[in-house]
Write a protein that holds these residues in place. Sequence first.
Motif, PDB file in Angstrom:
ATOM      1  N   ARG A 170      -8.345   4.617   2.871  1.00 37.13           N
ATOM      2  CA  ARG A 170      -8.592   4.298   1.678  1.00 37.13           C
ATOM      3  C   ARG A 170      -8.005   2.938   1.368  1.00 37.13           C
ATOM      4  O   ARG A 170      -8.632   2.105   0.651  1.00 37.13           O
ATOM      5  CB  ARG A 170      -7.425   5.173   0.353  1.00 37.13           C
ATOM      6  CG  ARG A 170      -7.796   6.569   0.309  1.00 37.13           C
ATOM      7  CD  ARG A 170      -7.156   7.254  -0.998  1.00 37.13           C
ATOM      8  NE  ARG A 170      -7.573   8.606  -1.033  1.00 37.13           N
ATOM      9  CZ  ARG A 170      -6.559   9.464  -1.240  1.00 37.13           C
ATOM     10  NH1 ARG A 170      -5.296   9.095  -1.742  1.00 37.13           N
ATOM     11  NH2 ARG A 170      -6.789  10.708  -1.122  1.00 37.13           N
ATOM     12  N   SER A 171      -7.153   2.540   2.307  1.00 35.42           N
ATOM     13  CA  SER A 171      -6.753   1.222   2.212  1.00 35.42           C
ATOM     14  C   SER A 171      -8.138   0.155   2.568  1.00 35.42           C
ATOM     15  O   SER A 171      -8.225  -0.774   2.207  1.00 35.42           O
ATOM     16  CB  SER A 171      -5.471   0.692   2.991  1.00 35.42           C
ATOM     17  OG  SER A 171      -5.128  -0.406   3.122  1.00 35.42           O
ATOM     18  N   PRO A 196     -18.599  -1.820  -3.473  1.00 37.60           N
ATOM     19  CA  PRO A 196     -17.536  -0.644  -3.167  1.00 37.60           C
ATOM     20  C   PRO A 196     -18.187   0.255  -2.131  1.00 37.60           C
ATOM     21  O   PRO A 196     -19.264   0.542  -2.253  1.00 37.60           O
ATOM     22  CB  PRO A 196     -17.507  -0.155  -4.624  1.00 37.60           C
ATOM     23  CG  PRO A 196     -18.890  -0.585  -5.334  1.00 37.60           C
ATOM     24  CD  PRO A 196     -19.265  -1.912  -4.567  1.00 37.60           C
ATOM     25  N   LEU A 237      -1.401   4.563   0.945  1.00 38.55           N
ATOM     26  CA  LEU A 237      -2.519   4.896  -0.211  1.00 38.55           C
ATOM     27  C   LEU A 237      -3.074   6.411  -0.358  1.00 38.55           C
ATOM     28  O   LEU A 237      -4.057   6.991  -0.564  1.00 38.55           O
ATOM     29  CB  LEU A 237      -3.565   3.998  -0.384  1.00 38.55           C
ATOM     30  CG  LEU A 237      -3.170   2.504  -0.663  1.00 38.55           C
ATOM     31  CD1 LEU A 237      -4.621   1.833  -0.515  1.00 38.55           C
ATOM     32  CD2 LEU A 237      -2.653   2.482  -2.010  1.00 38.55           C
ATOM     33  N   TRP A 282      -3.254  -8.612  -0.690  1.00 38.61           N
ATOM     34  CA  TRP A 282      -4.338  -8.673   0.496  1.00 38.61           C
ATOM     35  C   TRP A 282      -4.055 -10.172   0.967  1.00 38.61           C
ATOM     36  O   TRP A 282      -3.797 -11.369  -0.024  1.00 38.61           O
ATOM     37  CB  TRP A 282      -5.847  -8.266   0.342  1.00 38.61           C
ATOM     38  CG  TRP A 282      -6.579  -9.215  -0.617  1.00 38.61           C
ATOM     39  CD1 TRP A 282      -6.619  -8.960  -1.875  1.00 38.61           C
ATOM     40  CD2 TRP A 282      -7.445 -10.286  -0.310  1.00 38.61           C
ATOM     41  NE1 TRP A 282      -7.458 -10.075  -2.459  1.00 38.61           N
ATOM     42  CE2 TRP A 282      -8.033 -10.796  -1.315  1.00 38.61           C
ATOM     43  CE3 TRP A 282      -7.653 -10.979   0.925  1.00 38.61           C
ATOM     44  CZ2 TRP A 282      -8.920 -11.858  -1.487  1.00 38.61           C
ATOM     45  CZ3 TRP A 282      -8.677 -11.959   1.070  1.00 38.61           C
ATOM     46  CH2 TRP A 282      -9.394 -12.626  -0.243  1.00 38.61           C
ATOM     47  N   THR A 327       0.764  -1.127   0.112  1.00 41.51           N
ATOM     48  CA  THR A 327       0.036   0.060  -0.030  1.00 41.51           C
ATOM     49  C   THR A 327       0.951   1.384  -0.055  1.00 41.51           C
ATOM     50  O   THR A 327       0.340   2.342   0.004  1.00 41.51           O
ATOM     51  CB  THR A 327      -0.899   0.171   1.158  1.00 41.51           C
ATOM     52  OG1 THR A 327      -0.081  -0.194   2.399  1.00 41.51           O
ATOM     53  CG2 THR A 327      -1.822  -1.027   1.134  1.00 41.51           C
ATOM     54  N   HIS A 383     -10.477   0.062   0.075  1.00 38.68           N
ATOM     55  CA  HIS A 383      -9.823  -1.039  -1.135  1.00 38.68           C
ATOM     56  C   HIS A 383     -10.130  -2.325  -0.515  1.00 38.68           C
ATOM     57  O   HIS A 383     -10.564  -3.486  -1.185  1.00 38.68           O
ATOM     58  CB  HIS A 383      -8.497  -0.747  -1.276  1.00 38.68           C
ATOM     59  CG  HIS A 383      -8.361   0.165  -2.284  1.00 38.68           C
ATOM     60  ND1 HIS A 383      -8.616   0.062  -3.791  1.00 38.68           N
ATOM     61  CD2 HIS A 383      -7.698   1.368  -2.453  1.00 38.68           C
ATOM     62  CE1 HIS A 383      -8.211   0.918  -4.309  1.00 38.68           C
ATOM     63  NE2 HIS A 383      -7.802   2.025  -3.579  1.00 38.68           N
ATOM     64  N   ARG A 420     -13.700  -3.492  -0.986  1.00 41.20           N
ATOM     65  CA  ARG A 420     -13.923  -3.678  -2.214  1.00 41.20           C
ATOM     66  C   ARG A 420     -13.578  -5.237  -2.921  1.00 41.20           C
ATOM     67  O   ARG A 420     -14.235  -5.980  -3.400  1.00 41.20           O
ATOM     68  CB  ARG A 420     -13.692  -2.660  -3.089  1.00 41.20           C
ATOM     69  CG  ARG A 420     -13.786  -2.960  -4.580  1.00 41.20           C
ATOM     70  CD  ARG A 420     -13.083  -1.834  -5.609  1.00 41.20           C
ATOM     71  NE  ARG A 420     -11.779  -1.671  -5.262  1.00 41.20           N
ATOM     72  CZ  ARG A 420     -10.692  -2.267  -5.685  1.00 41.20           C
ATOM     73  NH1 ARG A 420     -10.741  -3.346  -6.287  1.00 41.20           N
ATOM     74  NH2 ARG A 420      -9.507  -2.121  -5.411  1.00 41.20           N
ATOM     75  N   ILE A 421     -12.190  -5.254  -2.342  1.00 40.55           N
ATOM     76  CA  ILE A 421     -11.640  -6.603  -2.808  1.00 40.55           C
ATOM     77  C   ILE A 421     -12.143  -7.887  -2.159  1.00 40.55           C
ATOM     78  O   ILE A 421     -12.437  -8.992  -2.722  1.00 40.55           O
ATOM     79  CB  ILE A 421     -10.028  -6.394  -2.316  1.00 40.55           C
ATOM     80  CG1 ILE A 421      -9.451  -5.358  -3.328  1.00 40.55           C
ATOM     81  CG2 ILE A 421      -9.242  -7.897  -2.643  1.00 40.55           C
ATOM     82  CD1 ILE A 421      -7.908  -4.969  -2.971  1.00 40.55           C
TER      83      ILE A 421
END
Length: 256
Positions: free
Chosen positions: A200-201, A116, A195, A76, A61, A204, A207-208
Amino acid sequence: MVNINKMAEIVDDAARVGKSIPQLSNKYDYTLEDAYNVQAASFQRRLARGEKQVGMKMGFTSRAKMIQMGLTDLVWGRLSDEMLVEDGDEINFNKYVHPRAEPELAFLLKKSLEGPVTATEALAAVESVAPAIEIIDSRYKKFKFSLEDVVADNSSSSGFVLGAWNKPDVDLSNLGMILEVNGHPVQIGSSAAILGHPVRSLAHAARISTQSGRKLEKGWIIMAGGATAAHALVPGDYVRNVVEDLGFTGFTVSSR
Ligand code: 0L1
Ligand code: MG
């Protein structure tokens, strides 16, 4: 021919006994999707031994980490309860292959998070935030791997240490972070290196994780990723991550 279960057994065995292995990509031609399947199957073996998933880690990151390892994609991995090292505790160097420490921040979720999501929505799901250290330990010889190899190896996830939890009402955008060994700074960074903003991490991660079939769960811990390059550990080290406004966490490396 890719054999997900065989590859999972190889990385899981190596992690369990702390022994190094050749890169899986030396023998198997496999895709990133295969690599995440290997990671899932290898984590399943941990669950079968009675471990529980308690969260997720984000990796690569920061620019410093990407440069250190020569890879540029976010990765991840999964965290289990067995990987938690109590604040102030001791780890036994002999149980690892070549452990390294990364100064990080950890988020504790007060509700589930399905991607997301925006960074603001992600922050609204945070119960608390803590100074943290990730102990990474690639199972590959000389810490050398392809993107697929590191993903299959649970993104080098090995341990995590958490300091006291703080309410998330601190501005997390640019907190000074110092990784110390025996009182001497060995890495100096800022939460901004994660990031641009550590939340923000988390977004993410939501989302992931959702894309891979599981939302982030209430009560999970999300390791946001290293703010600096990782530091190689040796027996006798007392390692601390001191984070501006949040406090510190640490552990000792023994060789017993
Ligand atoms: O930032 C990270 O936690 C990446 C871990 C995987 C790569 C490495 O072992 O350095
Ligand atoms: Mg990390």
